[in-house]
Design an enzyme around this catalytic site. Structure first.
Site, PDB file in Angstrom:
ATOM      1  N   SER A   1       3.744 -16.762  18.669  1.00 19.77           N
ATOM      2  CA  SER A   1       5.007 -15.830  18.235  1.00 19.77           C
ATOM      3  C   SER A   1       4.290 -13.986  17.997  1.00 19.77           C
ATOM      4  O   SER A   1       4.940 -13.311  18.148  1.00 19.77           O
ATOM      5  CB  SER A   1       4.227 -15.352  16.576  1.00 19.77           C
ATOM      6  OG  SER A   1       2.802 -15.858  16.277  1.00 19.77           O
TER       7      SER A   1
ATOM      8  N   LYS B   1       2.009  -6.170  16.357  1.00 13.70           N
ATOM      9  CA  LYS B   1       2.438  -6.953  15.792  1.00 13.70           C
ATOM     10  C   LYS B   1       2.695  -6.398  14.115  1.00 13.70           C
ATOM     11  O   LYS B   1       1.553  -6.482  13.907  1.00 13.70           O
ATOM     12  CB  LYS B   1       1.688  -8.046  15.640  1.00 13.70           C
ATOM     13  CG  LYS B   1       2.243  -9.207  15.791  1.00 13.70           C
ATOM     14  CD  LYS B   1       1.632 -10.941  16.191  1.00 13.70           C
ATOM     15  CE  LYS B   1       2.617 -12.373  15.662  1.00 13.70           C
ATOM     16  NZ  LYS B   1       2.001 -13.116  15.653  1.00 13.70           N
TER      17      LYS B   1
ATOM     18  N   SER C   1      -0.426 -18.034  20.740  1.00 13.94           N
ATOM     19  CA  SER C   1       0.708 -17.512  19.768  1.00 13.94           C
ATOM     20  C   SER C   1       0.414 -15.669  20.508  1.00 13.94           C
ATOM     21  O   SER C   1       1.071 -15.239  20.440  1.00 13.94           O
ATOM     22  CB  SER C   1       1.019 -16.673  18.345  1.00 13.94           C
ATOM     23  OG  SER C   1       1.895 -17.795  18.218  1.00 13.94           O
TER      24      SER C   1
END
Ligand code: NAG
Ligand code: NAG
Ligand code: NAG
Ligand code: NAG
Length: 513
Positions: free
Chosen positions: A190, A109, A214
């Site tokens: 996310s 990420k 997330s």
């Protein structure tokens, strides 16, 4: 027989031709390995010289090139990935024992720092060109294991902490990430890019982070396995933060075993993150892979929280699917304690839980600390980020999406009376909520659908694992979440793995419009 074989061959060629014309489906170089290989299968292919890391990397670079214009799961590909794969291949000539991640391409990420040619920006243009002091601790662990850092994956900008109006999976740098099963469906956030990329086999595995939902949510809707570890099990140093009290770094894989192999590599005590020192006692000496047991459900006490989690439309597909799963869990030896309720659950899941108040103040402190450690950066404080967004309002789509969450955080003044009350409220909600319930019924895990349970897991730093559980009629995936108390990963892994092996729900993405 002969003619039916002939027919099959013709049909196969037709399908191939049609697929080649379709934009979304990538053809890939033929290698001595199946289309969606697991980490164990790849290692076997490495060992028997059917495949090397360089070839494997080419396959993934090819898939990223084909699929990323549609899915937008990857922001940057590592220019040094080929070099790393080559080094891994050379090491194989001399070494004999390897980490399961040796030579395996892993995506990160974009809030997880790397000190290399890759940028670390949390999806924001404000951090483009920033230079981090060092690799994040979890990246150091991946490199030590010989993993190939494939690149950075997209996310909701600032991990969803910019504004409620920002769409999940959207960032100024990455654009809108798309769900590979139904392109118009949300990929959730996310950690959207890591989940999308693993689902569409653009990486073997990926790292994401979770503050509240997330990892679990994108894992659920993209039909992959996501592990949200107990806070402190994995170091947060070198990760663009929201809150050290709630943030945790965890893996995505297409199977529970793949995710667990990554977890085994990234856990550990880091002097730069004190929470990891306290949590180190939870880490099993011989790793989490020992808990990948086919009979892992035997004797496990699972709490079913019906209300409000399993209230779907009467006779709906989801209801039928989950009723089937409950039967499977029982058949595999689990004891289901049904119709349980967590005290004050509605309060935990509301804006009044104290979570928003605490996160606002914590984000400012943690982000300013992260920014101040950077070697170079266009922004040094949260105030700078807010000003940057105003100066670059077009590229950051400020009039459409705003930055309310950032400005509310900027207006906080540290952990004061209000924040302390919020922290106390959350610890009481945990103690007299999930903790009391689990102790009273001697539960090993709670079972819920999708990601609605995540606020409960978030405010107490508890772990959870999402496993593919089914698909709606329109093709959108949903997951089942097993959550537990801090340090209960061994039990959760046993449960998740045995459930996965008994059901084998996951199928490759359909790329429906
Ligand atoms: C990897 O395998 C390919 C195909 O056999 C070969 O051409 C290449 O030299 C190998 N690379 C390394 C670094 O061993
Ligand atoms: C990092 O960002 C800079 C500035 O946009 C860009 O030139 C560079 O290519 C990026 N790095 C990678 C690996 O994409
Ligand atoms: C960790 O704890 C020590 C001792 O309490 C403290 O001095 C140090 O600043 C802490 N480090 C971090 C990174 O929080
Ligand atoms: C489903 O049907 C039962 C029995 O008719 C009813 O009591 C219940 O409220 C219904 N649930 C939903 C979500 O419609």
């Amino acid at each position: 027989m002969a003619s039916s074989h002939h027919l099959c061959a013709i049909v196969a060629i037709l399908v191939l031709l049609l697929n080649n014309r379709g934009k979304c489906i990538a053809t890939q170089p033929q290698l001595g390995i199946k289309a969606e290989p697991t980490i164990t299968e790849i290692q076997q292919a490495f060992t028997s010289n059917k495949l090397n890391s360089t070839q494997l990397l080419h396959l993934y670079l090819h898939r990223i090139k084909k699929l990323n214009p549609t899915l937008r799961a990857v922001i940057e590909v590592n220019p040094l990935a080929l070099h790393q794969a080559h080094s891994a291949d050379l090491q194989r000539i001399h070494k004999t024992t390897f980490s399961p991640l040796h030579g395996i391409p892993v995506l990160l990420k974009d809030n997880i720092a790397t000190r290399d040619k890759l940028n670390t920006t949390a999806g924001s243009l404000a951090l483009l060109g920033s230079v981090v002091p060092r690799d994040a601790f979890v990246v150091q662990m991946l490199r030590r294991a010989g993993a190939v850092i494939l690149g950075k994956a997209t996310l909701s900008e600032w991990s969803g902490f910019r504004s409620d109006a920002c769409p999940p999976g959207w960032s100024a740098r990455g654009g809108q990430g798309n769900n590979p099963y139904v392109l118009s469906a949300t990929p959730c956030g996310s950690s959207s890019g890591p989940a999308i990329a693993v689902a569409a086999n653009m990486a073997v595995a990926a790292l994401g982070s979770e503050t509240d939902g997330s990892i679990i949510c994108p894992a659920s809707v993209n039909s992959v396995v996501g592990i949200k570890p107990s806070v402190g099990l994995t170091s947060r140093s070198g990760v663009v933060p929201i809150s050290p009290r709630q943030d945790t770094i965890g893996p995505f894989g297409r199977t529970v075993a793949d995710a667990v192999h990554v977890l085994d590599v990234i856990v550990g005590a880091d002097p730069r993150d004190n929470a990891t020192i306290a949590a180190a006692k939870f880490i099993p000496v011989n790793g989490y892979k020992l808990f990948l047991k086919l009979d892992g459900l035997k004797g496990k006490r699972l709490g079913i929280l019906r209300d409000p989690f399993f209230i779907f439309a009467n006779g709906s597909l989801r209801t039928q699917v989950f009723e089937g799963h409950f039967k499977t869990l029982r058949r595999k030896g689990a004891i289901l304690i049904d119709n349980l309720e967590i005290a004050n659950l509605n309060l935990v899941r509301s804006e009044m839980s104290g979570e928003t108040t605490a996160l606002s103040a914590e984000f400012k402190l943690a982000l300013n600390a992260y920014l101040s450690e950077l070697i170079e950066s266009p922004v040094r404080t949260l105030a700078d980020v807010i000003a940057f967004n105003k100066r670059h309002s077009n590229e950051e789509m400020l009039s459409e999406y705003g930055q309310d969450t950032l400005t509310i955080s900027q207006n906080t003044k540290g952990i004061k009376k209000r924040e302390k009350r919020a922290l106390l409220l959350m610890s009481l909600l945990s103690k007299y909520g999930i903790e009391k319930l689990m102790k009273k019924h001697k539960l090993d895990a709670l079972v819920t659908p999708g990601s609605a349970i995540t606020p409960v897991l978030a405010i107490g730093g508890y772990p959870g694992i999402s496993v593919p559980a089914g698909y709606e009629k329109d093709g959108i995936p949903f997951g089942i979440c097993f959550g537990g108390l801090r340090g209960s990963e061994p039990k959760l892994i046993e449960i998740a793995y045995a459930f996965e092996q008994a059901t084998k729900i996951r199928r490759p993405p359909s790329f429906l419009p």
